[in-house]
Design a protein around this motif. Structure first.
Motif, short mmCIF file in Angstrom:
data_model
loop_
_atom_site.label_atom_id
_atom_site.label_comp_id
_atom_site.label_asym_id
_atom_site.label_seq_id
_atom_site.Cartn_x
_atom_site.Cartn_y
_atom_site.Cartn_z
N PHE A 11 -33.79 53.76 37.83
CA PHE A 11 -33.43 52.43 37.37
C PHE A 11 -34.32 51.37 38.00
CE2 PHE A 11 -30.96 48.50 37.63
CZ PHE A 11 -30.69 48.30 36.28
N VAL A 12 -34.55 51.48 39.31
CA VAL A 12 -35.40 50.53 40.01
C VAL A 12 -36.83 50.61 39.51
CG1 VAL A 12 -36.39 49.94 42.27
CG2 VAL A 12 -33.94 50.37 42.06
N VAL A 13 -37.33 51.83 39.33
CA VAL A 13 -38.70 52.01 38.85
C VAL A 13 -38.87 51.39 37.46
CG1 VAL A 13 -40.38 53.73 38.07
CG2 VAL A 13 -39.24 54.02 40.25
N ILE A 14 -37.97 51.70 36.55
CA ILE A 14 -38.05 51.17 35.19
C ILE A 14 -37.92 49.65 35.20
CG2 ILE A 14 -36.90 51.11 32.94
CD1 ILE A 14 -38.59 53.59 33.40
N THR A 15 -37.01 49.12 36.02
CA THR A 15 -36.84 47.66 36.10
C THR A 15 -38.12 47.00 36.60
OG1 THR A 15 -34.47 47.92 36.52
CG2 THR A 15 -35.47 45.82 37.13
N LEU A 16 -38.73 47.55 37.64
CA LEU A 16 -39.97 46.97 38.16
C LEU A 16 -41.11 47.08 37.15
CD1 LEU A 16 -39.90 48.14 41.88
CD2 LEU A 16 -39.51 45.84 40.99
N VAL A 17 -41.19 48.21 36.46
CA VAL A 17 -42.25 48.39 35.46
C VAL A 17 -42.07 47.39 34.31
CG1 VAL A 17 -43.14 49.98 33.70
CG2 VAL A 17 -42.80 50.78 36.03
N THR A 61 -45.25 51.72 25.80
CA THR A 61 -45.36 53.10 25.35
C THR A 61 -46.31 53.90 26.24
OG1 THR A 61 -44.96 52.40 23.07
CG2 THR A 61 -45.94 54.58 23.37
N ILE A 62 -47.45 53.31 26.57
CA ILE A 62 -48.42 54.00 27.43
C ILE A 62 -47.84 54.25 28.82
CG2 ILE A 62 -50.63 53.71 28.64
CD1 ILE A 62 -51.63 52.26 26.10
N VAL A 63 -47.22 53.24 29.41
CA VAL A 63 -46.66 53.41 30.76
C VAL A 63 -45.53 54.44 30.75
CG1 VAL A 63 -45.36 52.25 32.58
CG2 VAL A 63 -47.37 51.16 31.59
N PHE A 64 -44.67 54.39 29.74
CA PHE A 64 -43.59 55.36 29.66
C PHE A 64 -44.13 56.78 29.50
CE2 PHE A 64 -40.44 57.83 27.24
CZ PHE A 64 -39.39 57.79 28.13
N THR A 65 -45.15 56.93 28.66
CA THR A 65 -45.76 58.25 28.46
C THR A 65 -46.39 58.75 29.76
OG1 THR A 65 -46.20 57.72 26.15
CG2 THR A 65 -47.44 59.55 27.10
N ALA A 87 -49.29 50.05 40.20
CA ALA A 87 -49.85 48.70 40.03
C ALA A 87 -48.90 47.83 39.20
CB ALA A 87 -51.21 48.79 39.35
N VAL A 88 -48.33 48.39 38.15
CA VAL A 88 -47.40 47.62 37.32
C VAL A 88 -46.12 47.34 38.11
CG1 VAL A 88 -46.05 47.64 35.19
CG2 VAL A 88 -48.39 48.47 35.17
N MET A 89 -45.66 48.29 38.91
CA MET A 89 -44.49 48.06 39.76
C MET A 89 -44.77 46.96 40.78
SD MET A 89 -43.09 51.94 40.39
CE MET A 89 -42.08 51.46 41.77
N ALA A 90 -45.97 46.97 41.36
CA ALA A 90 -46.33 45.92 42.32
C ALA A 90 -46.34 44.55 41.63
CB ALA A 90 -47.69 46.21 42.94
N ALA A 91 -46.83 44.51 40.40
CA ALA A 91 -46.79 43.26 39.64
C ALA A 91 -45.34 42.83 39.41
CB ALA A 91 -47.53 43.41 38.31
N GLY A 92 -44.47 43.79 39.13
CA GLY A 92 -43.06 43.48 38.95
C GLY A 92 -42.44 42.91 40.21
N VAL A 93 -42.76 43.49 41.36
CA VAL A 93 -42.25 42.97 42.64
C VAL A 93 -42.77 41.55 42.85
CG1 VAL A 93 -42.40 43.23 45.15
CG2 VAL A 93 -41.97 45.22 43.71
N TYR A 94 -44.04 41.32 42.54
CA TYR A 94 -44.62 39.98 42.69
C TYR A 94 -43.90 38.96 41.82
CZ TYR A 94 -47.80 36.07 42.09
OH TYR A 94 -48.32 34.82 42.01
N PHE A 95 -43.69 39.29 40.54
CA PHE A 95 -43.06 38.33 39.63
C PHE A 95 -41.59 38.09 39.97
CE2 PHE A 95 -46.62 39.71 36.81
CZ PHE A 95 -47.27 38.48 36.81
#
Length: 105
Positions: A11-17, A61-65, A87-95
């Motif tokens: 859940f945390v991973v998907i939320t951050l992504v 779609t690409i990230v989920f795949t 990298a996308v999770m880090a962006a999520g933490v930043y935002f």
């Protein structure tokens, strides 16, 4: 207990992504955003919303795949999917941090 921990972790991973994808998309396509700074005012407002929807759908779609293929049971050899997701999770933490600190996006 192990299933609960795995669920919370997923859940945390998907939320951050999703937050990372949303934040990057917002900053890329918003008024006076990154894309506008790069290519100028080439799109009218109708085209911009269509491009946002298409790019978010393709990226999600690409990230989920990549995330599904990166599971240990698939026996992967490449680290690139992990790096993209991180990298996308880090962006999520930043935002998320930027939102809570400044109250704005």
């Amino acid at each position: 207990m192990k299933k609960i921990v795995e669920f919370v972790q997923s859940f945390v991973v998907i939320t951050l992504v999703l937050t990372g994808i949303g934040g990057l998309s917002y900053n890329l396509f918003r008024e006076n955003g990154w894309m506008e700074a790069i290519v100028g005012k080439l799109w009218d407002i109708g085209t911009r919303h269509t491009l946002i929807a298409i790019s978010v759908a393709i990226t999600a779609t690409i990230v989920f795949t990549l995330w599904r293929q990166g599971k240990a049971i698939h026996g992967r050899t490449s680290k690139l999917p992990d790096l993209i997701v991180y990298a996308v999770m880090a962006a999520g933490v930043y935002f998320i941090g930027q939102y809570f600190i400044t109250g704005a996006t």
